[in-house]
Design a protein around this motif. Structure first.
Motif: not given
Length: 121
Positions: A68-73, A75-82, A108-113, A115-120
């Motif tokens: 549903r969301l753009r790939n770049s968005r 990946i960016f927020f996933s890397l920033l959060s990590r 727990c949190y580091i792997w939650d985030i 997963c969003f990166f891995l999906a994209r």
């Protein structure tokens, strides 16, 4: 050999190698920290469970959001959060504020985030 001449493929290959290496290092350091620094070897199983279970659950959620969301968005927020979480963890561990529950929640949190990166990616 023709595949290795493609610049994008080489960059993907190198980043995949470094990513796999960093995950292995993270898991090794995580176990070492629980056993040697926290002195709670019985907690290694719980920490590893906290590391892997969210990955299974959130890969499903990450996959749905990735559609549903753009790939770049994503990946960016996933890397920033990590990055923010890693900085926070370094500050906690350096100040010796980390406990077994903080380590488990961090895992727990580091792997939650992730997963969003891995999906994209």
């Amino acid at each position: 050999m023709l595949l290795l001449q493609n610049h994008n493929y080489r960059m993907l290959l190198v980043s995949s190698i470094f990513s796999s290496f960093s995950i292995s290092m993270y898991l090794l350091i995580e176990q070492w920290y629980v056993v040697n620094e926290l002195n709670v070897p019985k907690l290694v199983g719980a920490v590893l469970l906290a590391t892997t279970l969210p990955r299974v659950i959130f890969m499903f959620v990450g996959g749905m959001l990735a559609d549903r969301l753009r790939n770049s968005r994503i990946i960016f927020f996933s890397l920033l959060s990590r990055s923010i979480l890693m900085l926070l963890a370094a500050l906690l561990f350096r100040g010796e504020f980390a406990s077994s529950s903080a380590t488990t929640l961090f895992c727990c949190y580091i792997w939650d985030i992730r997963c969003f990166f891995l999906a994209r990616s």
